[in-house]
Enzyme design. Structure first.
Site, short mmCIF file in Angstrom:
data_model
loop_
_atom_site.label_atom_id
_atom_site.label_comp_id
_atom_site.label_asym_id
_atom_site.label_seq_id
_atom_site.Cartn_x
_atom_site.Cartn_y
_atom_site.Cartn_z
N ASP A 500 41.40 44.78 40.41
CA ASP A 500 42.63 44.22 39.83
C ASP A 500 43.86 44.65 40.63
OD1 ASP A 500 44.19 42.88 38.00
OD2 ASP A 500 43.37 43.91 36.25
N ASP A 562 44.91 35.39 32.98
CA ASP A 562 44.85 36.22 31.77
C ASP A 562 44.98 35.36 30.52
OD1 ASP A 562 44.43 38.63 32.95
OD2 ASP A 562 46.48 39.37 32.74
C1 GLA Z 1 45.16 42.81 34.00
C2 GLA Z 1 43.93 41.93 34.10
C3 GLA Z 1 43.20 41.93 32.79
C4 GLA Z 1 42.81 43.34 32.42
C5 GLA Z 1 44.03 44.22 32.41
C6 GLA Z 1 43.65 45.67 32.25
O1 GLA Z 1 46.07 42.28 33.12
O2 GLA Z 1 44.28 40.64 34.50
O3 GLA Z 1 42.05 41.11 32.87
O4 GLA Z 1 41.85 43.81 33.34
O5 GLA Z 1 44.79 44.12 33.60
O6 GLA Z 1 44.75 46.50 32.27
#
Ligand code: GLA
Length: 745
Positions: A500, A562
């Site tokens: 990420d 997301d």
């Molecule tokens: C980001 C990612 C999510 C999740 C969060 C965790 O927002 O896109 O899918 O993994 O971080 O903190």
């Protein structure tokens, strides 16, 4: 007599419904130098101006047997021989007043460049780009023309690389600058692709968006002046994707010409389209000049990232299928590119940061009951002095939190691995979330190395999501990340990594820190993916903040957004599919009301939307679901797994876009057109008008197909399905979905 240098011939099969054989891919007329990269479908042509030795662009588009002479009417006005020319590698300072592709500052301060043609080379295959992701291919796939230019005033050479992938109607371009002088020079602008299109009515299609609202389709007329878009985020970003297409207004999804451009890069970028007084349209795609001031010392070189352009005469759909096939076959180097992906359960939307080993193993057991075969522990598992119990703590400290995992990852992962999948002899596999390019100020790493984060002198280090960006341009940071990821992978059998990255770059020590970071990032990822090809790597950047071809070179899939709301995802996934194959998208079913939008949609709808992607999964806590939903999930997974091979390997057709229809639909067709899967949706219940017939694409008109959904089936000729279409009956309800499979009889 004209000399012709024609590169070896290859016999190709049929693709995209067109066949070609005995095609000379690259031909060069040496007497009056002109160049043509051609297949039976496409031609890219330019020549050397005999007076100025400048490269003049002639044609990029459908196949042409010969070059039409340059415009020979009167063009007069303020300017000179470089002003009223369709140029191939526009520089600055000699009267071309449009946006340049290359802008170099010399040691004396001037920024005039004077590149002239000196020669060329042709080779079968394609050289790699040092330190950068790029398309690749063997002698039967691709041929490369290198055109050499030299600036005698400043002793700088420019080598322009053109590679043709005939099977995909694609040309890849990049260039290399070498400083042969005795003083440093600085590159201020580098557009990997530049082309001057003729005076034609054109529209520009690109993808804009934001967090949780990625890849919205933007289509507008190309008018006089400059128009374009850029990312100055430091990453490719949610705001704009490094992709654009140009097409006449009449071009649709399936009809008419379209040219797509896609930059294989993850950092800041700029796309510039400029219609000049003549009506000509300059198209530039490359690095963002706001984040480029790249010094090149005597004897050193600079290589631009690569842009791929594809020509389609089958509309935007044909353009997408060219990109998809090229990127699957000649960009993605993962072992998993063509593999069915395991159905997974990810802990993020279900448990967030609030878990321990017991609750995680319990979640993994529930995932196994549903039929998931991969369990992913998302954020929150690490940090000792600064335990990651919320997003302000611990980033940078990649050791398991002893309060949550007293014995470390090994025994925890062993417990997960021992879980048997319901109705199967398979065992659960384990995946883990990391965000290695970032640091929280509240971390051991930041206390030890505050100098490792991206910062600009004494300027405030602006926090975003309570975190700072590590400067991957520094070799010690690269080594740290490689070491910690290796240590994690050594500590337990980890089958999948979600990598990420959750903020943009703010204060940078210099504009070129962005490109230096990207070279460092690619080095780190190249190193880790080469050492661990067995790991299924997934990119993520707060959703689709880095859904770009640069990272798809190393990682086969990326978390698409997301926003897991089924309806929003339809828009996002259709938009993402303009340049990127659905096989590279990761899509999950989450709980309702949706965390991001508050919308409630049926489980079957959410599952159908997520099944249109390569990597399918769930992102919820099963203990919060109704029994009806729990009972339905195993069969949703079974359907998804059955169709996943064709979603991964098939050709993708957008039949109706959610932007244009209440009944969006898409289908995947196997390469031999012997099987297909159709996804159709109804957004709102509507009594009138009745849905238009759903005309399918990509099928064999003369073959018969059995069409069914497991409980119902009927057989039709391909011609009926293509030309008459299906009249689907929809229930009187919002957010409905139908998945049909088609098998040739
Ligand atoms: C980001 C990612 C999510 C999740 C969060 C965790 O927002 O896109 O899918 O993994 O971080 O903190």
């Amino acid at each position: 007599m004209k000399a012709q240098n024609i590169l070896a011939v290859s016999v190709l099969g049929c693709s995209f419904g067109l066949c070609q054989d005995n095609v000379n891919w690259i031909s060069v007329n040496e007497d009056n130098p002109s160049f043509s990269l051609s297949s039976s479908n496409i031609s890219y042509q330019f020549h050397v101006d005999p007076l100025t030795l400048d490269l003049v662009h002639d044609h990029w588009g459908a196949y042409a047997a010969e070059t039409v002479p340059d415009f020979d009417g009167v063009i007069s006005g303020w300017g000179g021989p470089y002003t009223y020319r369709r140029r191939e590698f526009p520089d600055l300072g000699r009267g071309d007043f449009r946006v340049p592709a290359i802008h170099i500052q010399h040691s004396d301060g001037d920024t005039v460049s004077a590149f002239s043609y000196t020669g060329y080379d042709v080779s079968a295959g394609k050289p790699s780009l040092p330190g950068l992701p790029a398309t690749f291919g063997g002698e039967g796939d691709v041929s490369t023309l290198i055109v050499h230019l030299y600036d005698n005033y400043s002793n700088i050479s420019a080598d322009l690389y053109y590679s043709i992938f005939p099977r995909y109607n694609a040309i890849a371009r990049s260039f290399r600058i070498t400083n042969n002088g005795s003083q440093d020079v600085t590159i201020l602008r580098a557009s990997s692709w530049s082309v001057d299109m003729p005076n034609e009515e054109l529209e520009m299609i690109d993808l804009h968006g934001d967090w949780a609202a990625e890849t919205r389709i933007n289509r507008r007329s190309v008018v006089y002046g400059e128009q374009g878009f850029r990312s100055s985020v430091g990453y490719s970003s949610h705001f704009h994707n490094p992709f654009l297409a140009l097409a006449p207004p009449s071009t649709t999804e399936s009809l008419g010409p379209a040219i797509g451009y896609s930059l294989i890069y993850t950092g800041s970028f700029s796309a510039d389209v400029e219609r000049w007084s003549t009506g000509w349209v300059r198209v530039l795609l490359g690095l963002n000049p706001l984040h480029l001031s790249w010094p090149v010392a005597p004897g050193d070189t600079f290589t631009s990232p690569e842009v791929v352009s594809v020509y389609s005469e089958h509309g935007l759909g044909g353009m997408s299928r060219s990109f998809h096939s090229l990127y699957k076959n000649h960009l993605s180097r993962s072992n998993y590119t063509f593999e069915t992906r395991p159905p997974l359960l990810n802990s993020w939307e279900g448990l967030g940061f609030d878990f321990n080993q017991t609750s995680m193993v319990n979640l993994a057991e529930q995932a196994a009951e549903l039929g998931c075969t991969l369990f992913v522990n998302d954020d929150g598992w690490f940090g000792t002095d600064y335990p990651r119990n919320n997003d302000s703590l611990g980033l940078g400290d990649w050791t398991p939190n002893p309060a949550k995992f007293p014995d470390g990852l090994g025994p925890y992962v062993e417990q997960v691995d021992n879980i048997t999948i319901k109705n199967s002899s398979e065992h659960m596999e384990f995946g883990l979330w990391v965000e290695p390019e970032m640091v929280n100020p509240d971390s051991d790493l930041y206390k030890q190395h505050p100098e490792w984060c991206m910062h600009a002198g004494t300027h405030n280090r602006t926090l975003q999501r309570n975190q700072l960006v590590l400067n991957l341009g520094l070799s010690e940071v690269q080594e740290y990340i490689i070491t910690v990821i290796e240590r994690i992978l050594d500590s337990a059998p980890i089958r999948y990594i979600k990598w990420d990255n959750n903020r943009g770059m703010h204060e940078m020590p210099s504009p070129s820190a962005n490109h230096a970071y990207m070279l460092g990032l690619y080095r780190v990822i190249d190193n880790l993916t080469t050492a661990h090809p067995e790991v299924l790597w997934e990119g993520c950047a707060s959703g689709g903040g880095r859904f770009d071809p640069g990272l798809l070179h190393y990682w086969p899939q990326s978390w698409t957004s997301d926003d897991t709301d089924g309806l929003e995802r339809l828009y996002i996934q259709f938009g993402t599919s303009y340049p990127y194959p659905p096989s590279s998208m990761a899509c999950h079913v989450s709980a309702v009301p949706n965390h991001q939008t508050g919308r409630t949609t049926p489980l079957a709808f959410r599952a159908a939307v997520a099944s249109m992607c390569g990597s399918f999964g769930f992102e919820l806590d099963p203990s919060t679901l109704d029994q009806d939903e729990l009972d339905a999930i195993p069969s949703l997974i079974a359907t998804q797994q059955k169709i996943n091979p064709i979603v991964i390997n098939g050709d993708f057709y957008r039949l109706a876009l959610p932007d244009q229809s209440n009944w969006p639909a898409a289908m995947f067709v196997s390469p031999e057109a012997d099987s297909a899967v159709l996804f159709a949706f109804q957004i709102r219940s509507a009594l009138k008008p009745i849905p238009p017939p759903l005309k399918l694409q990509g099928l064999d008109a003369n073959a018969k197909y059995k069409v069914g959904n497991g409980t119902w089936e009927q057989t039709w000729y391909g011609s009926t399905l293509l030309n008459v279409g299906l009249s689907l009956g929809w229930p009187q309800a919002d957010y409905q979905s139908i998945i049909l499979t088609l098998d040739k009889q």
